[in-house]
Design a protein around this motif. Structure first.
Motif, mmCIF file in Angstrom:
data_model
loop_
_atom_site.group_PDB
_atom_site.id
_atom_site.type_symbol
_atom_site.label_atom_id
_atom_site.label_comp_id
_atom_site.label_asym_id
_atom_site.label_seq_id
_atom_site.Cartn_x
_atom_site.Cartn_y
_atom_site.Cartn_z
ATOM 1 N N GLU A 109 -55.102 35.126 -4.148
ATOM 2 C CA GLU A 109 -54.587 33.912 -4.047
ATOM 3 C C GLU A 109 -53.355 33.708 -5.209
ATOM 4 O O GLU A 109 -52.309 33.006 -4.646
ATOM 5 N N THR A 110 -53.236 34.296 -6.132
ATOM 6 C CA THR A 110 -52.221 33.981 -7.358
ATOM 7 C C THR A 110 -51.177 34.872 -7.355
ATOM 8 O O THR A 110 -51.301 35.968 -7.141
ATOM 9 N N SER A 111 -50.027 34.527 -7.635
ATOM 10 C CA SER A 111 -48.892 35.172 -7.950
ATOM 11 C C SER A 111 -48.698 35.223 -9.763
ATOM 12 O O SER A 111 -47.628 35.793 -9.817
ATOM 13 N N ARG A 112 -49.498 34.865 -10.212
ATOM 14 C CA ARG A 112 -49.419 34.809 -11.687
ATOM 15 C C ARG A 112 -49.823 36.081 -12.321
ATOM 16 O O ARG A 112 -51.103 36.106 -12.935
ATOM 17 N N ASN A 113 -49.208 37.154 -11.857
ATOM 18 C CA ASN A 113 -49.660 38.792 -12.076
ATOM 19 C C ASN A 113 -49.832 38.902 -13.752
ATOM 20 O O ASN A 113 -50.894 39.711 -14.001
ATOM 21 N N GLU A 114 -49.113 38.305 -14.625
ATOM 22 C CA GLU A 114 -49.229 38.402 -15.972
ATOM 23 C C GLU A 114 -50.520 37.893 -16.414
ATOM 24 O O GLU A 114 -51.399 38.677 -17.238
ATOM 25 N N ASP A 115 -50.823 36.584 -15.806
ATOM 26 C CA ASP A 115 -52.149 36.280 -16.401
ATOM 27 C C ASP A 115 -53.343 36.988 -15.876
ATOM 28 O O ASP A 115 -54.404 36.940 -16.180
ATOM 29 N N LEU A 116 -53.210 37.377 -14.669
ATOM 30 C CA LEU A 116 -54.288 37.866 -13.866
ATOM 31 C C LEU A 116 -54.646 39.199 -14.429
ATOM 32 O O LEU A 116 -55.838 39.629 -14.732
ATOM 33 N N HIS A 117 -53.655 40.107 -14.840
ATOM 34 C CA HIS A 117 -54.106 41.410 -15.407
ATOM 35 C C HIS A 117 -54.543 41.140 -16.933
ATOM 36 O O HIS A 117 -55.198 41.963 -17.280
ATOM 37 N N LEU A 118 -54.070 40.343 -17.614
ATOM 38 C CA LEU A 118 -54.500 39.922 -18.872
ATOM 39 C C LEU A 118 -55.712 39.370 -18.915
ATOM 40 O O LEU A 118 -56.828 39.631 -19.932
ATOM 41 N N MET A 119 -56.179 38.816 -17.940
ATOM 42 C CA MET A 119 -57.679 38.078 -17.888
ATOM 43 C C MET A 119 -58.589 39.228 -17.460
ATOM 44 O O MET A 119 -59.833 39.097 -18.186
ATOM 45 N N GLN A 120 -57.933 40.418 -16.976
ATOM 46 C CA GLN A 120 -58.758 41.613 -16.641
ATOM 47 C C GLN A 120 -58.721 42.432 -18.022
ATOM 48 O O GLN A 120 -59.490 43.584 -17.769
ATOM 49 N N HIS A 121 -57.997 42.085 -18.761
ATOM 50 C CA HIS A 121 -57.807 42.960 -19.787
ATOM 51 C C HIS A 121 -57.125 44.432 -19.554
ATOM 52 O O HIS A 121 -57.737 45.512 -19.897
ATOM 53 N N ASP A 122 -56.540 44.424 -18.535
ATOM 54 C CA ASP A 122 -55.825 45.601 -18.181
ATOM 55 C C ASP A 122 -54.595 45.803 -18.730
ATOM 56 O O ASP A 122 -53.408 45.672 -18.168
ATOM 57 N N TYR A 123 -54.641 46.567 -19.951
ATOM 58 C CA TYR A 123 -53.336 46.600 -20.710
ATOM 59 C C TYR A 123 -52.885 47.888 -20.328
ATOM 60 O O TYR A 123 -51.544 48.128 -20.755
ATOM 61 N N GLU A 124 -53.232 48.480 -19.488
ATOM 62 C CA GLU A 124 -52.431 49.648 -18.745
ATOM 63 C C GLU A 124 -51.301 49.411 -17.695
ATOM 64 O O GLU A 124 -50.525 50.173 -17.569
ATOM 65 N N ASN A 125 -51.383 48.136 -17.157
ATOM 66 C CA ASN A 125 -50.448 47.546 -16.212
ATOM 67 C C ASN A 125 -49.195 47.520 -16.971
ATOM 68 O O ASN A 125 -48.974 46.695 -18.010
ATOM 69 N N VAL A 126 -48.152 48.222 -16.256
ATOM 70 C CA VAL A 126 -46.872 48.154 -16.995
ATOM 71 C C VAL A 126 -46.093 47.060 -16.764
ATOM 72 O O VAL A 126 -45.371 46.277 -17.414
ATOM 73 N N ALA A 127 -45.941 46.707 -15.347
ATOM 74 C CA ALA A 127 -45.116 45.660 -14.693
ATOM 75 C C ALA A 127 -45.200 44.105 -15.295
ATOM 76 O O ALA A 127 -44.476 43.228 -15.386
ATOM 77 N N TYR A 128 -46.575 44.173 -15.501
ATOM 78 C CA TYR A 128 -47.054 42.709 -15.930
ATOM 79 C C TYR A 128 -47.649 42.485 -17.452
ATOM 80 O O TYR A 128 -47.070 41.856 -18.362
ATOM 81 N N ALA A 129 -48.820 43.028 -17.672
ATOM 82 C CA ALA A 129 -49.385 42.851 -18.802
ATOM 83 C C ALA A 129 -48.628 43.403 -19.947
ATOM 84 O O ALA A 129 -48.453 42.687 -20.927
#
Length: 510
Positions: A84-104
Motif C-alpha cells: 500500500e505504500t509508495s514510501r519505498n525508502e522507508d520500506l526498504h530501510l525497515m526491511q534492512h535491505d541495504y542492497e536496494n540501489v534505487a531507494y535504500a
C-alpha cells in the motif's frame, strides 16, 4: 582499487554568508576568496556557525531523515504495508535491505553526504578561528564559537559511528572516516572503532574546555538567555538551547559513553548534569505538565540542545499527518492501534502526559480504518503566539533531559539510586504513583520500551537497539498476533555509500 574522496560534498564545498538567520546569500566558486571574505569579521564567523546549524536542520539529516523518517524506519517504528505504500525508502530501510540501489542506498548516500557537509563547515570554522580568530575581539565569544564547532563535528561524527559503525562489542569490525579536513585535496583518515572513539573523546574534551569558562550558560540560566537580555550578554550569545552549549556537550559525552558500553562513566556525567546548578537553581529539569498544558509536544523546556526549524509543521504534516483526520495509506507514516497499545503496555495511560498529548488516534485511512499518528510536530497556531511557536514548537529536539535521566538510571549501581531517579522521571511524566523497580535487571529491561515511547519520531531507538545488540525488535504490529522482527549484527551496520572509499568491503568500492 580507486580511492574515492568524500565526493558527495567536498567538490561543492563552500560556506555561506547570511544577511539574517533565514536568508542564504552569495555562493561563489572561489573557495579561497570566499574564506577571506567570510572570516574577515566577527559577523562572518557568526554567520558561518549559524549556517552550519541551519545545515544540521536540513530535511536530509536532522530536519527529517535522521529524526522522523529514515532512521525510525530502521527501528521499525512505522507500520508500513508493502502493498500500500509508495514510501519505498522507508520500506526498504525497515526491511534492512541495504542492497536496494534505487531507494535504500540513495537515502543512505544523501544522509552521509549531508552529515559530512556539516562536518566540513565545522572544520572550516575551526581552521579559520585558529588562523584569524582575532577578527572576533572578545576572546570569550571566540572560544565559545570554537567550542561549538568542535561539538558540532563530534555530534555528527558520533551519529556516523552509531549508524555506519560496528555494533559495540560485536564481531564484525568496521573502519570509518573521521574528517578534520576542509579541502578537496585532503582525504580524511579512516579509523577502527577504538581509535575513532578516541577522536570523539578528544573533540568533546576540546569543546568542553573551550566552553567551560566562556559559555554564558555557566553564569546565566537558560531562561535568562532566551531573549531576556539586560545588555550584559552579547546578542550573539543568547538562545543557548539552540546552540551546542556547555551542558549540551556534557550530554553528548554521556550519550557517547553509554553507546560504547561504559555505563558507569555515562551515568556519572548524567548525574553531573542533573545536579548542576546556576545561581542556586538546577541548570535544567525535565518537562512536566506545563509544557503540555501550554501546547508544546517536543518538551522544549527540557531540551539541552535543539535545532530551530520554522517550517517543521508545514512539511512534516504532509507525511506525519499531525492533527489532521485523513491518513493516506500511500504516503502517510503512522502506526496501528495495536502497536500504540503494545508500546504502552504496563503504563498508566490515564495520566501519562506523553500518551495523552503526543498522539492522534482519530486519523482514518483509505479503508476507513483508524490509524494512530504522532502529533509531536503539530500545534494549534491559533492557540499560541508567534513567540511561543518559535521557541516551543518550531524545533527539532537533539538532546533532552529525559535521555539524561534514562542514562543515569541505566548506569545506576544501586536499586535505591535508580528508583530515586525513576521517581523524578515519573513525576515529570505525571505518573508518580507507578511502582518502583524491583531489581536492577528490571531497570535494564525498561530501557528499550521507554526509548521507543519517549523518543518516537526523534531518531534514538535504532541506536538503542544497536548498542544493546537486540536480537529482536518490535515490528509494524499490523495485527495483535504479529511476532517481533529478528535482527542480526549485519542488520545494524548500514554500509557506507558505494561512491565512497570503503576499506570494510573493498570489492564493492568504485
Amino acid at each position: 582499487m580507486k580511492k574515492q574522496f568524500i565526493s558527495l560534498f567536498l567538490l561543492t564545498l563552500t560556506l555561506f554568508s547570511l544577511s539574517s538567520c533565514n536568508d542564504w546569500l552569495d555562493v561563489r566558486p572561489d573557495t579561497e576568496q570566499k574564506d577571506e571574505d567570510q572570516f574577515s569579521t566577527a559577523q562572518g564567523f557568526y554567520d558561518a556557525l549559524i549556517g552550519a546549524y541551519m545545515e544540521m536542520a536540513s530535511r536530509d539529516i536532522y530536519g527529517e531523515r535522521m529524526t522522523m523518517t529514515n532512521i525510525e524506519s530502521l527501528a521499525n517504528q512505522w507500520s508500513l504495508s508493502e502493498r500500500e505504500t509508495s514510501r519505498n525508502e522507508d520500506l526498504h530501510l525497515m526491511q534492512h535491505d541495504y542492497e536496494n540501489v534505487a531507494y535504500a542506498q540513495a537515502a543512505v548516500k544523501t544522509i552521509y553526504a549531508k552529515l559530512f557537509n556539516v562536518i566540513a563547515q565545522a572544520n572550516m570554522i575551526i581552521k579559520n578561528i585558529e588562523e584569524n580568530g582575532n577578527a572576533i575581539p572578545d576572546p570569550a565569544i571566540r572560544y565559545t564559537l570554537q567550542g561549538e564547532a568542535y561539538a558540532m563535528r563530534a555530534y555528527c561524527q558520533l551519529d556516523l559511528l552509531r549508524l555506519f559503525g560496528e555494533v559495540p562489542g560485536g564481531t564484525i569490525k568496521v573502519e570509518l572516516p573521521y574528517s578534520e579536513t576542509t579541502g578537496i585535496e585532503e582525504m580524511p583518515a579512516y579509523y577502527n572503532f577504538n581509535a575513532y572513539v578516541e577522536k570523539l573523546k578528544a573533540d568533546i574534551a576540546q569543546a568542553e574546555e573551550l566552553l567551560r569558562d566562556n559559555d554564558p550558560v555557566m553564569t546565566y540560566s537558560f531562561d535568562d538567555l532566551n531573549g531576556n537580555n539586560d545588555g550584559t550578554v552579547d546578542d550573539n550569545m543568547l538562545y543557548r538551547q539552540s546552540r551546542l552549549n556547555y551542558w549540551a556537550v556534557k550530554a553528548l559525552e554521556a550519550r557517547m559513553y553509554l553507546y560504547i558500553g561504559d555505563k558507569s562513566k555515562a551515568a556519572e556525567i548524567a548525574r553531573e548534569i542533573i545536579n548542576a546548578q546556576v545561581n542556586g537553581a538546577p541548570v535544567m529539569t525535565m518537562s512536566g505538565a506545563t509544557d503540555f498544558t501550554t501546547g508544546y509536544k517536543l518538551c522544549p523546556s527540557e531540551c539541552l540542545f535543539y535545532l530551530s526549524k520554522w517550517d517543521v509543521m508545514d512539511y512534516s504534516r504532509s507525511f506525519l499527518v499531525g492533527g489532521q483526520s485523513s491518513f493516506s495509506n500511500n504516503s502517510s507514516l503512522g502506526i496501528t492501534t495495536f502497536k500504540r497499545d503494545a508500546m504502552y503496555t504496563g503504563q498508566n495511560i490515564t495520566t501519562h502526559n506523553r500518551y495523552k498529548n503526543c498522539w492522534n488516534d482519530k486519523a482514518i485511512d483509505n479503508y476507513g480504518q483508524s490509524k494512530v499518528v504522532t502529533t509531536k510536530y503539530y500545534w494549534d497556531e491559533n492557540a499560541l503566539t508567534s513567540t511561543q511557536q518559535m521557541f516551543g514548537c518550531q524545533i527539532i529536539p537533539m538532546l533532552r533531559m529525559s535521555e539524561i535521566y534514562l542514562i543515569a538510571m541505566e548506569g545506576a549501581t544501586s536499586l535505591t539510586e535508580a528508583n530515586e531517579l525513576y521517581y523524578e522521571y515519573r513525576l515529570a511524566h505525571e505518573v508518580p504513583t507507578d511502582p518502583d523497580f524491583s531489581s536492577l535487571q528490571e531497570v535494564a529491561d525498561y530501557m528499550i520500551p521507554e526509548y521507543r515511547r519517549e523518543f518516537f519520531a526523534e531518531g534514538q531507538l535504532f541506536y538503542t537497539y544497536k548498542r544493546l545488540n537486540a536480537t529482536n525488535i518490535m515490528g509494524s504490529v499490523l495485527s495483535a498476533s504479529e511476532n517481533p522482527v529478528p535482527m542480526t549484527e549485519e542488520d545494524y551496520i548500514v554500509p557506507l555509500p558505494t561512491t565512497e572509499y570503503n576499506p570494510n568491503n573493498p570489492d564493492k568500492t568504485e
